[in-house]
Write a protein that holds these residues in place. Sequence first.
Motif, mmCIF file in Angstrom:
data_model
loop_
_atom_site.group_PDB
_atom_site.id
_atom_site.type_symbol
_atom_site.label_atom_id
_atom_site.label_comp_id
_atom_site.label_asym_id
_atom_site.label_seq_id
_atom_site.Cartn_x
_atom_site.Cartn_y
_atom_site.Cartn_z
ATOM 1 N N ARG A 46 0.848 -1.194 0.000
ATOM 2 C CA ARG A 46 0.000 0.000 0.000
ATOM 3 C C ARG A 46 0.887 1.248 0.000
ATOM 4 N N THR A 47 0.345 2.351 -0.476
ATOM 5 C CA THR A 47 1.140 3.583 -0.514
ATOM 6 C C THR A 47 1.376 4.156 0.873
ATOM 7 N N GLY A 48 0.483 3.883 1.806
ATOM 8 C CA GLY A 48 0.702 4.304 3.180
ATOM 9 C C GLY A 48 0.528 5.794 3.397
ATOM 10 N N ASP A 49 1.051 6.248 4.523
ATOM 11 C CA ASP A 49 0.883 7.635 4.932
ATOM 12 C C ASP A 49 2.221 8.188 5.429
ATOM 13 N N PRO A 50 2.769 9.177 4.719
ATOM 14 C CA PRO A 50 4.022 9.760 5.185
ATOM 15 C C PRO A 50 3.841 10.625 6.436
ATOM 16 N N GLY A 51 2.607 10.963 6.783
ATOM 17 C CA GLY A 51 2.354 11.773 7.971
ATOM 18 C C GLY A 51 2.847 13.196 7.807
ATOM 19 N N ALA A 61 15.015 21.087 5.794
ATOM 20 C CA ALA A 61 14.901 19.651 5.557
ATOM 21 C C ALA A 61 13.600 19.151 6.167
ATOM 22 N N TYR A 62 12.938 18.238 5.471
ATOM 23 C CA TYR A 62 11.698 17.619 5.920
ATOM 24 C C TYR A 62 12.002 16.163 6.266
ATOM 25 N N ASN A 63 11.819 15.811 7.533
ATOM 26 C CA ASN A 63 12.124 14.480 8.040
ATOM 27 C C ASN A 63 10.827 13.675 8.136
ATOM 28 N N TRP A 64 10.713 12.647 7.316
ATOM 29 C CA TRP A 64 9.495 11.859 7.207
ATOM 30 C C TRP A 64 9.641 10.523 7.924
ATOM 31 N N SER A 65 8.540 10.050 8.522
ATOM 32 C CA SER A 65 8.403 8.683 9.030
ATOM 33 C C SER A 65 7.184 8.103 8.322
ATOM 34 N N HIS A 66 7.438 7.556 7.151
ATOM 35 C CA HIS A 66 6.381 7.094 6.253
ATOM 36 C C HIS A 66 5.967 5.672 6.621
ATOM 37 N N ARG A 67 4.722 5.517 7.066
ATOM 38 C CA ARG A 67 4.179 4.206 7.443
ATOM 39 C C ARG A 67 3.588 3.545 6.202
ATOM 40 N N ILE A 68 4.126 2.365 5.856
ATOM 41 C CA ILE A 68 3.732 1.651 4.643
ATOM 42 C C ILE A 68 3.148 0.293 5.023
ATOM 43 N N PRO A 69 1.815 0.104 4.902
ATOM 44 C CA PRO A 69 1.229 -1.204 5.190
ATOM 45 C C PRO A 69 1.534 -2.193 4.057
ATOM 46 N N ILE A 70 1.877 -3.404 4.441
ATOM 47 C CA ILE A 70 2.149 -4.460 3.474
ATOM 48 C C ILE A 70 1.364 -5.688 3.903
ATOM 49 N N GLU A 71 0.579 -6.234 2.972
ATOM 50 C CA GLU A 71 -0.258 -7.398 3.259
ATOM 51 C C GLU A 71 0.324 -8.626 2.569
ATOM 52 N N PHE A 72 0.410 -9.712 3.308
ATOM 53 C CA PHE A 72 0.892 -10.988 2.792
ATOM 54 C C PHE A 72 -0.247 -11.993 2.864
ATOM 55 N N VAL A 73 -0.436 -12.771 1.800
ATOM 56 C CA VAL A 73 -1.457 -13.812 1.787
ATOM 57 C C VAL A 73 -0.820 -15.073 1.223
ATOM 58 N N ALA A 74 -0.995 -16.188 1.939
ATOM 59 C CA ALA A 74 -0.413 -17.465 1.514
ATOM 60 C C ALA A 74 -1.470 -18.555 1.590
ATOM 61 N N GLU A 132 -0.645 -8.687 8.036
ATOM 62 C CA GLU A 132 -0.337 -7.313 7.652
ATOM 63 C C GLU A 132 0.722 -6.793 8.607
ATOM 64 N N LEU A 133 1.716 -6.165 8.025
ATOM 65 C CA LEU A 133 2.726 -5.516 8.849
ATOM 66 C C LEU A 133 2.863 -4.087 8.364
ATOM 67 N N VAL A 134 3.424 -3.263 9.210
ATOM 68 C CA VAL A 134 3.675 -1.875 8.836
ATOM 69 C C VAL A 134 5.178 -1.651 8.841
ATOM 70 N N LEU A 135 5.669 -1.254 7.692
ATOM 71 C CA LEU A 135 7.066 -0.903 7.543
ATOM 72 C C LEU A 135 7.145 0.613 7.653
ATOM 73 N N THR A 136 8.093 1.128 8.405
ATOM 74 C CA THR A 136 8.266 2.575 8.520
ATOM 75 C C THR A 136 9.575 2.971 7.856
ATOM 76 N N ALA A 137 9.456 3.805 6.830
ATOM 77 C CA ALA A 137 10.629 4.315 6.113
ATOM 78 C C ALA A 137 10.910 5.731 6.609
#
Length: 146
Positions: A46-51, A61-74, A132-137
Amino acid sequence: MSKKLEILKKLKLLTAVAIPLAEVVGLDGEEAAPARVPANGRIIIRTGDPGEPEIDLSPLAYNWSHRIPIEFVAVETATLTSEEALDNMLVRFGAAIAADRHLGGLCDWLGIAAPGSEDIYTDGAEPPRGAELVLTANYVTDSELS
């Protein structure tokens, strides 16, 4: 291209390389939940939310903590339960992230929140397992839009 989109595209590529047989979708209008899960699983980025960024003023400088949801299905295979197949996907993804926490220099750090798993109800005999996990970039840009 914005840094946000560069990171999302690089993340999609990293995921496809880490789990080559799974279908990896996202960023192209195919982010809806699947009616049928492919035999080797599906991963939706998912594109997520950079907040809202934290702003440094000198230099700007703009410091982002972008939350990116990722869904796995097996799904269950001849040799693995759906839970085992899901676990294999998550372990491979985690190893790929651990090997490149900076996405080739695009971000300062990638962090992963622990996923939970559950049955997903779709067409088919056995319900697949999903997580579903959330990756933070964490990354920095010189503009609100770049």
